[in-house]
Scaffold this motif. Structure first.
Motif: not given
Length: 83
Positions: A29, A36-38
């Motif tokens: 990320s 970028t968001r998990r």
């Protein structure tokens, strides 16, 4: 003083496999090779990584109150995972 959700998560759920998954996701990320968001769901905790805002949200699925959520800087999470 009560134990933080981060320390509970590290103690209760962070097997070498879980550490590897999170560290690999953070690395990807931050280098732009993954979203970028998990979001990750484990047994008791859910962890959302947000590299854009430099925050990790740790949620205790057994505690629906405000005490069941903790936001930490990604650097703090990384340090805890590598300890």
């Amino acid at each position: 003083m009560s134990e933080t959700l981060l320390s509970q998560f590290i103690r209760e759920e962070c097997t070498p496999y879980v550490r590897s998954i999170l560290l690999d996701a953070l690395s990807a990320s931050m280098t732009g090779t993954a979203p970028t968001r998990r979001h990750f769901e484990f047994n008791r905790f859910e962890v959302t990584l947000d590299a854009k805002d430099d925050i990790a949200l740790i949620e205790d699925v057994l505690d629906a109150s405000d005490a069941g959520m903790e936001r930490v800087q990604l650097s703090e999470l990384i340090s805890a995972l590598q300890a």
